[in-house]
Design a protein around this motif. Structure first.
Motif, PDB file in Angstrom:
ATOM      1  N   THR A 128      -8.971 -14.558 -13.839  1.00  0.00           N
ATOM      2  CA  THR A 128      -8.735 -13.181 -13.419  1.00  0.00           C
ATOM      3  C   THR A 128      -7.443 -13.152 -12.627  1.00  0.00           C
ATOM      4  O   THR A 128      -7.260 -13.945 -11.704  1.00  0.00           O
ATOM      5  N   LEU A 129      -6.554 -12.260 -13.028  1.00  0.00           N
ATOM      6  CA  LEU A 129      -5.275 -12.090 -12.344  1.00  0.00           C
ATOM      7  C   LEU A 129      -5.241 -10.698 -11.723  1.00  0.00           C
ATOM      8  O   LEU A 129      -5.476  -9.696 -12.399  1.00  0.00           O
ATOM      9  N   PHE A 130      -4.980 -10.667 -10.429  1.00  0.00           N
ATOM     10  CA  PHE A 130      -4.811  -9.420  -9.692  1.00  0.00           C
ATOM     11  C   PHE A 130      -3.319  -9.250  -9.429  1.00  0.00           C
ATOM     12  O   PHE A 130      -2.687 -10.160  -8.887  1.00  0.00           O
ATOM     13  N   ILE A 131      -2.759  -8.116  -9.816  1.00  0.00           N
ATOM     14  CA  ILE A 131      -1.373  -7.785  -9.478  1.00  0.00           C
ATOM     15  C   ILE A 131      -1.429  -6.599  -8.519  1.00  0.00           C
ATOM     16  O   ILE A 131      -1.929  -5.529  -8.874  1.00  0.00           O
ATOM     17  N   ASP A 132      -0.950  -6.836  -7.303  1.00  0.00           N
ATOM     18  CA  ASP A 132      -0.953  -5.802  -6.266  1.00  0.00           C
ATOM     19  C   ASP A 132       0.461  -5.258  -6.085  1.00  0.00           C
ATOM     20  O   ASP A 132       1.426  -6.022  -6.006  1.00  0.00           O
ATOM     21  N   ILE A 133       0.563  -3.941  -6.024  1.00  0.00           N
ATOM     22  CA  ILE A 133       1.840  -3.287  -5.746  1.00  0.00           C
ATOM     23  C   ILE A 133       1.699  -2.599  -4.391  1.00  0.00           C
ATOM     24  O   ILE A 133       0.815  -1.769  -4.189  1.00  0.00           O
ATOM     25  N   ILE A 134       2.594  -2.991  -3.492  1.00  0.00           N
ATOM     26  CA  ILE A 134       2.549  -2.557  -2.099  1.00  0.00           C
ATOM     27  C   ILE A 134       3.774  -1.709  -1.807  1.00  0.00           C
ATOM     28  O   ILE A 134       4.901  -2.092  -2.157  1.00  0.00           O
ATOM     29  N   ASP A 135       3.572  -0.556  -1.192  1.00  0.00           N
ATOM     30  CA  ASP A 135       4.699   0.268  -0.747  1.00  0.00           C
ATOM     31  C   ASP A 135       5.405  -0.516   0.350  1.00  0.00           C
ATOM     32  O   ASP A 135       4.814  -0.830   1.391  1.00  0.00           O
ATOM     33  N   ALA A 136       6.677  -0.865   0.128  1.00  0.00           N
ATOM     34  CA  ALA A 136       7.408  -1.726   1.070  1.00  0.00           C
ATOM     35  C   ALA A 136       7.621  -1.055   2.422  1.00  0.00           C
ATOM     36  O   ALA A 136       7.586  -1.725   3.451  1.00  0.00           O
ATOM     37  N   GLY A 137       7.841   0.249   2.442  1.00  0.00           N
ATOM     38  CA  GLY A 137       8.065   0.959   3.703  1.00  0.00           C
ATOM     39  C   GLY A 137       6.804   1.105   4.532  1.00  0.00           C
ATOM     40  O   GLY A 137       6.799   0.868   5.735  1.00  0.00           O
TER      41      GLY A 137
END
Length: 181
Positions: A128-137
């Protein structure tokens, strides 16, 4: 004849269990994802991923390829940060193929009247691969894609091909609504 009868169910299980990646996503519905134009990798999160450094590089390259193809740019001052997490577990598929009737399989066999079964057992590793996208600001998680499926361990090339498939299938759903276009 017997070999074909034994091999085909195994091949079917192998193909169907290994080929697909099951994908799920979740995201913040209040975010306008079109405002995100640049990305970078979030090293502290990636360092914690329980996967070899070689696989981390493969995953990061695949993510970069997919995001660049979507028109995003890699940047030292990114709009979003990309992190990942992995899990794996051993799985076993057991199939009992039972045939009934006059003869069994392909062709006629007078000694096989009634039920006959073939037990097929297939052991594999599910990743299982989780790809997280985080708002940098804001330093907040805004999108998460999760892909699960059988892993290929036979060679570096097959492994890279499988990782590319996982990442491509997951990021096909980023940004939200992009799979409808």
């Amino acid at each position: 004849m017997k070999l074909t009868r034994l091999f085909l169910p195994f091949l079917f299980v192998l193909i169907t269990s290994c080929s697909s990646v099951r994908v799920a996503t979740d995201y913040d519905t209040k975010i306008d994802f079109n405002t995100y134009k640049t990305f970078a990798f979030y090293k502290p999160g990636i360092d914690k991923a329980d996967v070899s450094d070689l696989d981390k590089k493969r995953i990061m390259r695949a993510i970069e390829v997919e995001l660049l193809a979507k028109g995003m740019q890699k940047s030292s001052t990114p709009d979003i940060l990309i992190s990942l997490f992995t899990k794996s577990r051993e799985r076993v598929n057991v199939n009992n193929n039972v045939g009934w009737g006059f003869g069994y399989g392909w062709g006629w066999n007078p000694w096989m009247w009634g039920g006959a079964g073939q037990l097929n057992v297939n052991q594999y590793t599910e990743g299982t691969l989780f790809i997280d996208i985080i708002d940098a600001g804001k330093k907040e998680l805004v999108w998460q894609g999760i892909g699960s499926g059988a892993l290929s361990m036979s060679s570096a090339e097959k492994r890279e091909e499988r990782i590319n498939k996982f990442v491509k299938d997951i990021l096909a759903k980023y940004p939200p609504g992009s799979e409808k276009k």
